[in-house]
Write a protein that holds these residues in place. Structure first.
Motif, PDB file in Angstrom:
ATOM      1  N   HIS A 102       0.807  -1.227   0.000  1.00 34.79           N
ATOM      2  CA  HIS A 102       0.000   0.000   0.000  1.00 34.79           C
ATOM      3  C   HIS A 102       0.829   1.260   0.000  1.00 34.79           C
ATOM      4  N   ARG A 103       2.076   1.138  -0.386  1.00 35.60           N
ATOM      5  CA  ARG A 103       2.863   2.355  -0.544  1.00 35.60           C
ATOM      6  C   ARG A 103       2.388   3.078  -1.787  1.00 35.60           C
ATOM      7  N   PRO A 104       2.494   4.399  -1.811  1.00 30.95           N
ATOM      8  CA  PRO A 104       2.099   5.079  -3.050  1.00 30.95           C
ATOM      9  C   PRO A 104       3.016   4.690  -4.204  1.00 30.95           C
ATOM     10  N   TRP A 105       2.487   4.720  -5.404  1.00 32.42           N
ATOM     11  CA  TRP A 105       3.298   4.412  -6.575  1.00 32.42           C
ATOM     12  C   TRP A 105       4.357   5.486  -6.750  1.00 32.42           C
ATOM     13  N   LYS A 106       5.543   5.077  -7.206  1.00 30.90           N
ATOM     14  CA  LYS A 106       6.592   6.078  -7.432  1.00 30.90           C
ATOM     15  C   LYS A 106       6.183   7.007  -8.572  1.00 30.90           C
ATOM     16  N   LYS A 107       5.794   6.390  -9.681  1.00 37.53           N
ATOM     17  CA  LYS A 107       5.316   7.181 -10.810  1.00 37.53           C
ATOM     18  C   LYS A 107       4.179   6.391 -11.450  1.00 37.53           C
ATOM     19  N   ILE A 108       3.281   7.106 -12.051  1.00 39.58           N
ATOM     20  CA  ILE A 108       2.255   6.440 -12.864  1.00 39.58           C
ATOM     21  C   ILE A 108       2.411   6.977 -14.285  1.00 39.58           C
ATOM     22  N   LEU A 109       2.617   6.076 -15.203  1.00 33.23           N
ATOM     23  CA  LEU A 109       2.811   6.467 -16.600  1.00 33.23           C
ATOM     24  C   LEU A 109       1.632   5.940 -17.407  1.00 33.23           C
ATOM     25  N   LEU A 110       0.951   6.839 -18.068  1.00 29.30           N
ATOM     26  CA  LEU A 110      -0.155   6.416 -18.925  1.00 29.30           C
ATOM     27  C   LEU A 110       0.359   6.340 -20.356  1.00 29.30           C
ATOM     28  N   ILE A 111       0.253   5.184 -20.959  1.00 31.64           N
ATOM     29  CA  ILE A 111       0.720   5.033 -22.335  1.00 31.64           C
ATOM     30  C   ILE A 111      -0.480   4.818 -23.252  1.00 31.64           C
ATOM     31  N   ASN A 146       1.800  12.313  -4.729  1.00 29.29           N
ATOM     32  CA  ASN A 146       2.920  13.155  -5.123  1.00 29.29           C
ATOM     33  C   ASN A 146       3.988  12.280  -5.768  1.00 29.29           C
ATOM     34  N   PRO A 147       3.850  12.042  -7.082  1.00 33.05           N
ATOM     35  CA  PRO A 147       4.780  11.094  -7.709  1.00 33.05           C
ATOM     36  C   PRO A 147       6.187  11.669  -7.844  1.00 33.05           C
ATOM     37  N   LEU A 148       7.143  10.793  -8.026  1.00 34.07           N
ATOM     38  CA  LEU A 148       8.512  11.227  -8.320  1.00 34.07           C
ATOM     39  C   LEU A 148       8.521  11.867  -9.707  1.00 34.07           C
ATOM     40  N   PRO A 149       9.470  12.739  -9.976  1.00 33.63           N
ATOM     41  CA  PRO A 149       9.562  13.269 -11.346  1.00 33.63           C
ATOM     42  C   PRO A 149       9.892  12.147 -12.325  1.00 33.63           C
ATOM     43  N   LEU A 150       9.436  12.315 -13.541  1.00 31.03           N
ATOM     44  CA  LEU A 150       9.644  11.266 -14.548  1.00 31.03           C
ATOM     45  C   LEU A 150      11.133  11.041 -14.782  1.00 31.03           C
ATOM     46  N   ALA A 151      11.882  12.092 -14.792  1.00 29.85           N
ATOM     47  CA  ALA A 151      13.329  11.946 -14.927  1.00 29.85           C
ATOM     48  C   ALA A 151      13.978  12.703 -13.784  1.00 29.85           C
ATOM     49  N   ASP A 152      14.811  12.032 -13.008  1.00 26.34           N
ATOM     50  CA  ASP A 152      15.463  12.730 -11.909  1.00 26.34           C
ATOM     51  C   ASP A 152      16.583  13.613 -12.447  1.00 26.34           C
ATOM     52  N   ASP A 153      17.010  14.525 -11.621  1.00 29.03           N
ATOM     53  CA  ASP A 153      18.066  15.441 -12.043  1.00 29.03           C
ATOM     54  C   ASP A 153      19.331  14.666 -12.366  1.00 29.03           C
ATOM     55  N   PRO A 154      20.042  15.082 -13.404  1.00 33.93           N
ATOM     56  CA  PRO A 154      21.267  14.356 -13.747  1.00 33.93           C
ATOM     57  C   PRO A 154      22.341  14.551 -12.667  1.00 33.93           C
ATOM     58  N   THR A 155      22.993  13.475 -12.318  1.00 33.67           N
ATOM     59  CA  THR A 155      24.099  13.556 -11.368  1.00 33.67           C
ATOM     60  C   THR A 155      25.339  13.993 -12.137  1.00 33.67           C
TER      61      THR A 155
END
Lengths: 722, 547
Positions: free
Chosen positions: A414-423, B112-121
């Motif tokens: 039940h952790r939130p999804w990191k990202k959700i990508l709609l394709i 609050n999702p992570l950004p699609l691409a993280d900042d470049p290291t």
């Protein structure tokens, strides 16, 4: 371009055509029916002569016609003169131009091409005679360098349309057309019979003719390479249709295609070439803008490139196989799409399958349309992300799933999804349906998913500027996180692209499998992309080129400048050695092609519906699936379109598709239209479908017009909203 | 006729065994129930065929009441399956929590999702910035800036100099005039051009297999051809050193994968034996078994001991999938690959995967094998079915290159002599001597040479930095373009060690090759010597990490 002008209605009719970039307007459909009058009125001849500057002898009727029909297209005067000046060295060649008036019947449309035949009684031999060289010799006299067999000459400015979203027309039909129950029943029975008989044949065959089933059974301690369960469908259904697939061809897959004739003596296991070939009208290849061509400006540019660069892209991009041409192409693609940055990959399929794993991984969720392409599914499987799919184009189902997955989070933890990508795909290759992009953009704001639009089929083919679905719907392309597309379809090249913000693209360049391990795009292919894409955009008159051409990676267009940002490309975006002819360089040719494709698509799609066929998809889609249902009719349809029974005898090659590419019962034939088709070609396809479809009983819907009515009302049908 | 009725009343009777006396308030209820049952029974009897059902239920109940229970259970299960959603995780599940609409709205707001691409290291930027761009045509001599100096290209696979071959350019232009560029369709739908069929026949006859099939990209070929055959439950025995594309293919196949130590034939045999033992112990049905290996390994240039693998494969009845993407066009007297190198007939290998981009400098890939193997892929290999076919000019150039290879065996001899010359220059830095700085596991006959540092620093990043310094040094002092082997760190299954990747071409002049060897040697000595003596790079690295 503001949508309102397009629907300004009859108020725009009296204004003379101004410039190419002005938005087209169309009259409200149809106010006056002009189609009851006598045949073969050659109002277009007069139109054309008026363009050439000679004194126009316009009768009252034809001027009325002129006024009523012109607003469909933006600028007949300019565009025609452009086309003539470039395609024909002398414009008097056009005096005998008989792309026929819109008022035509089968006979008259043919007659005006020739003069010796008695106009009143036409036998089928006469028609056959007229059509004898139809695929190679244009009805129009022209000295164009492009072969008519590859790109049809069609000068009539009325047969143009602008592909743009009309908010009054629903994106998806409220209810999918359904076949009669009898058809459903017989289709199911066909499959049941096929399966039962197939299994019986397998059962007895394995016992009585083991030699033929050897590859399905273990031998010498090796397990069978094919499991007989997996290959059952291939052996028992596909093999019966085998003649419809993978027909060997030669030459350019343009307006026409040359197929090798073949025959099978062993139930389609092998084919023997008979040694003869057939040139057929091609409504099967993904050649939306007609850039598949062995002659013309693009081909000349490619030739120059081969001389300079050779053929190969050699190694992977990151291993010193990034050419200046790659960077140049990427800049052009980014500007074409209105995105910040882009990346090219040497294969369309691999563009999806190597990129998606670089974007999402474990702990991420991909929501995918159920009809998404195999390459997307392949990529998602490689990525390790979770997958949910929603009903095709059903935004309500999508929203339900979004609420479900966001509120539930990852399974078990039940952790939130990191990202959700709609394709999603822009235009679905088997359905002809468009994505509901405006609604997705709204949902995206609410649910904060990332949007990946696969524009493999829609880029170049949709939108007033050919920029794909964003352009079509008037959506800012930067609202979409990732735009993916291929160069195979509209641009006559190969490979694919990914475009998005610079940050995302840099991420992909680092992590995409293709940059590190796959071969780079070969230079001639890059040149074809630059030349064709550049000619759709148009290239601005030479300005002072910036000091460093290559480092134009972050080509940023300010948000304020959009959506007019789909302007011409700056000159420095083309390689200095590339010489394009004027009609490609100034974008007129590209614009003509976009508008021809839009007309052809809408015309055929509307026409087939009127003829009583069940047709899926949006009317602006260049992919037009016509439903067959009964599997037994598939090979017949394909064969009868090739060996035409009709009087004109012009063969047509079509693609038939069945399970597993489509749901089991909805077998279909899929037409892919092209800007290279002329209206006569579409007429011909309509007649052929009428003839063959009628014979096979494929008109499952209600026929409201006869084929000749459809043909003579082409422009009204295109303009009408239904 | 009244079968059901009686049976129900019997049931009722058994339910209330003791008292026949019915309480007064229940009587109207019972009578209405009886009349209801009677009506239902009446209706049921009107249905055609109902006596058969009744007879069936009765007889089955009398014969075996458990059977009736089981049938009822099955029916309920079938109804449940039909009614249940198709997708997994559809609202059911043990861990599903029922939430109100308001709660869901709140959760959506909080999402609050992570950004699609993280900042470049810094490391990312370093990787991107060190990718050279070639200005003008690729080939033996290239420029990496518009007006820069000309460098000798040791980074691009170009074994026989096909990139600048004029004959191939000629063929490409001729093809363009006939076929255009793109094919505009997958091979199943009018994308099979005669030139594809010719190229397929040419490849098959050149290598010596029954048939072959062309794909439009070699990477996609490798990752798609393997899962076309290997499915869930099959066994794949693979070398630990195989390339990334194979890893992806293995991942998609979902087969049971066993690894053997890289290049170790004893270990291979051990794995094969253990699989055999397992199968004997567990029994079960015969599954497909594959050995997957590379001819010349992309990750280090090592050569596969093909005769031994063939022997083992026959002994244990495996099928061999051999990736010759590097070795095709490089090994053997005519460039047929390692089958020719070892004199093993190509049809002993079940599938040979090759690259036209590496070996023949055109584009695309092929799989050569028996007719059955190739036909199967035309329908079942996803990258072949769902992708546009190879541009015609790349196919004709492939055919042309094969003709050249057949006609000019001297291309291979000059490649071999250049390789030997280059290796000779570096030989002093290899080996057990105390001056040794590098190790080269690559086969002496391989044009693909990987150079590993003998005394690598502690971290991979540091090692990459040192290698990049060698690359830069080569470019500055000796006009050589070489490259680090680019990896997809964190996506690899077994992280390969950082290395320098050198591609020798037979088209290079001998003195250039000699100078290249000397230049690279000097650069290695200079950079590695610096590290040993001054610990310069460490300081540099430290500053870089802080950044």
């Amino acid at each position: 371009m503001p949508r309102s002008t397009r629907r300004s209605g009859s108020s725009g009719t009296s204004t003379p055509p101004s410039s190419l970039s002005s938005p087209p307007s169309k009259p409200l459909f149809p106010t006056i029916s002009l189609r009851s009058s006598s045949p073969s009125s050659s109002s277009n001849k007069e139109l054309s002569s008026s363009y050439q500057g000679s004194t126009p002898t316009l009768t009252a009727r034809s001027s009325l016609l002129n006024v009523l029909t012109r607003p469909h297209h933006s600028a007949p005067t300019t565009s025609i003169s452009m086309e003539n000046s470039t395609n024909n060295s002398s414009s008097d060649e056009d005096t005998n131009y008989s792309d026929q008036s819109t008022i035509s019947s089968y006979a008259s449309s043919i007659i005006s091409g020739t003069h010796m035949i008695d106009k009143t009684n036409l036998t089928s031999e006469d028609i056959a005679k007229v059509y004898e060289n139809y695929l190679e010799k244009p009805f129009v006299n022209t000295k164009s360098t492009i072969k008519h067999s590859e790109f049809g000459h069609c000068n009539n400015p009325n047969w143009r349309w602008t592909s743009q979203w009309n908010p009054d027309e629903p994106i998806h039909p409220a209810e999918e057309p359904r076949p009669p129950y009898f058809t459903l029943l017989t289709t199911y029975i066909s499959y049941i019979l096929l399966i039962v008989i197939g299994h019986m044949r397998d059962f007895f065959g394995k016992r009585f003719r083991p030699a033929e089933y050897a590859h399905l059974m273990p031998q010498n301690g090796y397990a069978a390479l094919n499991s007989d369960f997996d290959s059952f469908y291939t052996r028992r259904l596909k093999q019966r249709l085998e003649d419809c697939f993978a027909r060997p061809v030669t030459g350019v897959a343009g307006r026409t295609i040359v197929c090798y004739d073949r025959a099978s003596t062993d139930e389609n296991k092998t084919f023997n070439l008979t040694g003869t070939t057939t040139r057929a009208l091609n409504v099967s290849s993904y050649n939306y803008l007609g850039f598949a061509s062995s002659t013309g400006g693009c081909a000349d540019a490619v030739e120059a490139c081969i001389k300079k660069y050779g053929v190969s892209g050699a190694g992977p991009r990151h291993d010193a196989s990034t050419l200046d041409l790659h960077v140049q192409t990427e800049n052009l693609v980014a500007r074409f799409l209105g995105q910040e940055s882009a990346m090219v990959v040497s294969m369309g399929y691999a563009t999806n399958s190597t990129t998606i794993p670089a974007l999402v991984g474990k702990g991420c969720l991909v929501i995918s349309d159920e009809f998404n392409h195999a390459s997307i599914r392949f990529g998602v499987r490689l990525s390790g992300a979770s997958l949910r799919s929603f009903k095709h184009n059903d935004v309500d189902d999508l929203e339900r799933i979004l609420r479900d997955v966001i509120s539930q989070g990852q399974p078990r933890t039940h952790r939130p999804w990191k990202k959700i990508l709609l394709i999603v795909e822009g235009l679905y290759s088997m359905e002809g349906s468009l994505v509901n992009l405006p609604v997705l953009i709204e949902l995206k704001k609410r649910y904060k998913f990332y949007l990946y639009v696969d524009e493999a089929h829609s880029v170049g083919a949709m939108g007033p500027n050919g920029r794909g679905v964003c352009d079509y719907f008037g959506v800012d392309p930067r609202e979409v996180d990732i735009l993916m597309g291929t160069f195979t379809k509209s641009f006559g090249a190969a490979g694919g692209y990914i475009a998005g913000s610079k940050q995302i693209m840099d991420r992909l360049r680092l992590r995409s499998h293709a940059t590190a391990y796959a071969e780079s795009v070969s230079p001639p292919v890059l040149t074809q992309i630059i030349a064709s894409m550049g000619s759709i955009m148009g290239v601005a008159p030479p300005l002072a080129a910036p000091a460093d051409i290559i480092d134009d990676r972050s080509d940023t267009m300010s948000i304020a400048s959009r959506p007019t940002a789909y302007g011409p490309a700056p000159t420095y975006i083309l390689p200095p050695w590339m010489k394009l002819p004027l009609n490609l360089l100034n974008g007129t040719e590209g614009r003509e092609r976009l508008r021809r494709l839009a007309f052809n698509s809408r015309y055929l799609s509307s026409g087939l519906r009127k003829l009583g066929f069940i047709v899926y998809g949006h009317r602006d889609s260049p992919i037009i699936p016509l439903l067959i249902y009964n599997p037994g009719k598939m090979p017949w349809f394909s064969q009868l379109m090739l060996d035409r029974l009709g009087p004109d005898r012009t063969p047509v090659v079509v693609v038939v598709v069945a399970y597993p590419a489509t749901p089991l019962i909805t077998s279909r034939v899929r037409f892919c239209l092209s800007a290279s088709h002329t209206k006569n070609d579409i007429d011909l396809i309509l007649r052929a479908c009428d003839e063959v479809g009628g014979l096979l009983g494929m008109k499952y819907g209600k026929q409201t017009m006869s084929v000749e009515e459809v043909i003579s009302n082409a422009e009204e049908l295109v303009a009408a909203s239904f | 006729m009244s079968g059901i009725h009686t049976s129900i009343s019997t049931l009722a009777a058994t339910a209330q065994p003791a008292s026949t006396e019915i309480p007064a308030p229940l009587i109207p209820l019972l009578s209405s129930l009886t009349s209801l049952i009677y009506t239902i029974e009446h209706l049921f009897n009107k249905v055609p065929g109902s006596p058969i059902i009744v007879r069936y239920i009765k007889s089955s109940y009398q014969d075996d009441p458990w059977r009736s229970v089981l049938e009822l259970f099955l029916l309920a299960f079938a109804i449940r399956t039909v009614l249940k959603g198709r997708t997994r995780g559809e609202g059911e599940g043990k861990s599903f929590i029922k939430l109100t609409e308001k709660e869901i709205d709140e959760l959506v707001d909080d999402f609050n999702p992570l950004p699609l691409a993280d900042d470049p290291t810094p490391a990312d930027s370093f990787t991107l910035d060190t990718v050279p761009t070639i200005y003008g045509p690729n080939g033996i001599k290239v420029k990496t800036s518009a007006n820069g100096k000309t460098l000798l290209n040791l980074a691009t696979p170009n074994w026989c100099g096909f990139i600048e071959n004029d004959k191939m350019k000629q063929v490409a232009i001729e093809t363009l005039g006939q076929y255009g560029v793109g094919t505009c369709g997958p091979s199943g739908f009018y994308g099979t051009i005669d030139v594809h069929q010719k190229a397929e026949a040419d490849i098959a006859s050149f290598i010596g297999t029954e048939a072959s099939i062309i794909y439009s990209q070699a990477f996609a070929l490798v990752s798609s051809a393997i899962p076309a055959f290997a499915k869930r439950g099959d066994i794949i025995v693979a070398d630990r050193g195989v390339n990334f594309g194979i890893h992806k293919g293995l991942q998609i196949s979902r087969s049971n994968i066993k690894w053997y130590a890289h290049g170790d034939m004893k270990d291979l045999e051990r794995v094969l034996q253990s699989v055999e033992r397992d199968r004997k112990r567990k029994g079960g049905k015969l599954t497909k078994k594959f050995i997957v290996a590379e001819g010349i390994f992309e990750n280090d240039g090592m050569l596969l001991d093909l005769p031994k693998v063939i022997e083992l494969k026959k002994k244990y009845k495996y099928r061999l999938i051999l990736d010759e993407c590097q070795s095709f066009g490089m090994m053997g007297a005519h460039g047929r690959g390692i089958t020719e190198h070892f004199g093993v007939p190509a049809n002993e290998v079940d599938m040979i995967l090759g690259s036209l981009a590496n070996g023949l400098a055109t584009g695309g890939g092929f799989c050569a094998g028996s007719q059955v193997v190739c036909q199967h892929q035309r329908i079942n290999s996803s990258a072949s079915v769902f992708s546009a076919s190879l541009p015609a000019m790349l196919a004709t150039c492939g055919s042309a290159a094969i003709d050249i290879l057949k006609a000019q065996p001297n291309l291979m001899t000059s490649l071999q002599s250049n390789i030997a010359l280059f290796r000779q220059q570096l030989s002093k830095l290899e080996g057990d001597s105390k001056d040794a700085l590098i190790s080269i596991p690559s086969d002496p006959n391989s044009g693909l040479i990987h150079i590993f540092l003998l005394n690598p620093p502690d971290s991979l990043e540091e090692e990459e930095l040192i290698l990049q310094e060698i690359v830069d040094e080569c470019q500055q002092t000796s006009n050589l373009l070489i490259t680090r082997a680019r990896r997809l760190r964190s996506q690899e299954v077994f992280e390969p060690e950082p290395s320098l990747k050198i591609c020798i071409s037979g088209y290079m002049a001998r003195k250039d090759v000699e100078a290249a060897g000397r230049g690279l040697k000097a650069a290695i000595v200079k950079v590695c010597g610096n590290i040993v003596n001054k610990v310069d790079a460490d300081c540099w690295f430290a500053s870089w990490v802080d950044y």
